[in-house]
Design an enzyme around this catalytic site. Structure first.
Site, mmCIF file in Angstrom:
data_model
loop_
_atom_site.group_PDB
_atom_site.id
_atom_site.type_symbol
_atom_site.label_atom_id
_atom_site.label_comp_id
_atom_site.label_asym_id
_atom_site.label_seq_id
_atom_site.Cartn_x
_atom_site.Cartn_y
_atom_site.Cartn_z
ATOM 1 N N CYS A 1 0.836 -1.202 0.000
ATOM 2 C CA CYS A 1 0.000 0.000 0.000
ATOM 3 C C CYS A 1 0.874 1.256 0.000
ATOM 4 O O CYS A 1 1.670 1.450 0.927
ATOM 5 C CB CYS A 1 -0.908 -0.002 1.227
ATOM 6 N N GLU B 1 -5.051 7.520 8.805
ATOM 7 C CA GLU B 1 -4.887 8.413 7.646
ATOM 8 C C GLU B 1 -3.406 8.796 7.542
ATOM 9 O O GLU B 1 -2.823 9.312 8.492
ATOM 10 C CB GLU B 1 -5.752 9.673 7.724
ATOM 11 N N SER B 2 -2.807 8.534 6.374
ATOM 12 C CA SER B 2 -1.351 8.641 6.258
ATOM 13 C C SER B 2 -0.784 10.023 6.622
ATOM 14 O O SER B 2 0.183 10.091 7.379
ATOM 15 C CB SER B 2 -0.885 8.189 4.862
ATOM 16 N N LYS C 1 -10.625 -8.485 6.536
ATOM 17 C CA LYS C 1 -10.039 -7.806 7.694
ATOM 18 C C LYS C 1 -10.445 -8.493 9.001
ATOM 19 O O LYS C 1 -11.618 -8.817 9.198
ATOM 20 C CB LYS C 1 -10.482 -6.345 7.709
ATOM 21 N N VAL D 1 -5.607 1.262 6.397
ATOM 22 C CA VAL D 1 -4.171 1.313 6.683
ATOM 23 C C VAL D 1 -3.622 2.524 5.927
ATOM 24 O O VAL D 1 -4.120 2.853 4.850
ATOM 25 C CB VAL D 1 -3.436 0.021 6.252
#
Length: 242
Positions: free
Chosen positions: A32, A85-86, A59, A72
């Site tokens: 990802c 949240e990145s 999941k 993720v």
């Protein structure tokens, strides 16, 4: 510094134990690009962490209890705090672990990086739209031209700044936020679109490939291609290459 586990069995996997007191945990998926952002920051800052990779097609219930959205990257602290949240996870890490700061110290400097990230967030969908369009046999020439124009503007930005990286002459947060999609350019045959007539952006890409955190989180083009095939076939092999 870090350990990594895979939960490819999905719902049937047992919940992991508590997060170690001096660590933070990253819930991720190995391929990802958004999760790679957080992994880059963890490694660049030398943060002790463990990584648990999630089967995103199936999941685990225990993961959905931690993050009902099932996204993720997700971070969990020893105190049970959950962050996802990145961009949010990366900013959190930079604040909580102040050694080797990646964000600028001034409010304006931080705002500049956030504005650039907002601009880049409008570029990343082109990678998926063009890839799926090609797969479906659609005419994607217009999308390719738009992507090339936007990448040209990134090249102009570097040219005007006269710096090695987007935040100066050393890597900062914005470079790590952008990198995962550049790593995947060769996989999806985007190099000509993104780097043609973009000499400064090409140099930036070459410099980024030499960064220790980038090296530690990268997969080879062949590995990316192999995983992507399993993904498009509807049976993603999240443990591919292990």
């Amino acid at each position: 510094m870090s350990t990594e586990k895979c939960y490819s069995k999905g719902k049937s996997s047992a919940a992991p134990g508590p997060v170690a007191k001096d660590h933070i945990r990253l819930y991720s998926m190995r391929f990802c690009p958004f999760a790679q952002r957080t992994k880059l920051v963890l490694i660049a800052k030398g943060i002790k962490h463990d990584t648990i990779n999630i089967n995103l097609k199936d999941k685990p219930d225990w993961f959905l209890e931690k993050n009902p959205l099932g996204l993720v990257p997700t971070l969990e602290t020893a105190a049970g705090e959950v962050i996802y949240e990145s961009p949010i996870t990366c900013e959190y890490l930079d604040e909580v672990y102040p050694e080797k700061k990646l964000l600028p110290s001034t409010p304006f400097g931080k705002a500049q990086q956030k504005m650039m990230l907002e601009h880049f967030s409008k570029i990343t969908p082109y990678f998926y739209k063009i890839t799926m369009g090609r797969k479906n046999g659609d005419d994607v020439s217009g999308l390719e031209a738009e992507l090339k124009e936007k990448m040209g503007k990134l090249n102009e930005d570097l040219d005007k700044k006269k710096t090695k990286y987007f935040g100066g002459d050393s890597i900062t947060m914005i470079d790590y936020m952008m990198w995962p999609w550049f790593e995947r350019m060769e996989v999806f045959d985007f190099i000509f679109i993104c780097l043609d007539n973009a000499p400064e952006l090409t140099k930036w890409t070459e410099r980024m490939r030499e960064d220790p955190a980038v090296k530690a989180t990268s997969h080879s083009p062949d590995t990316h291609r192999a995983f992507y095939k399993t993904y498009t076939d509807g049976k993603p092999d999240y443990d591919y290459g292990l």
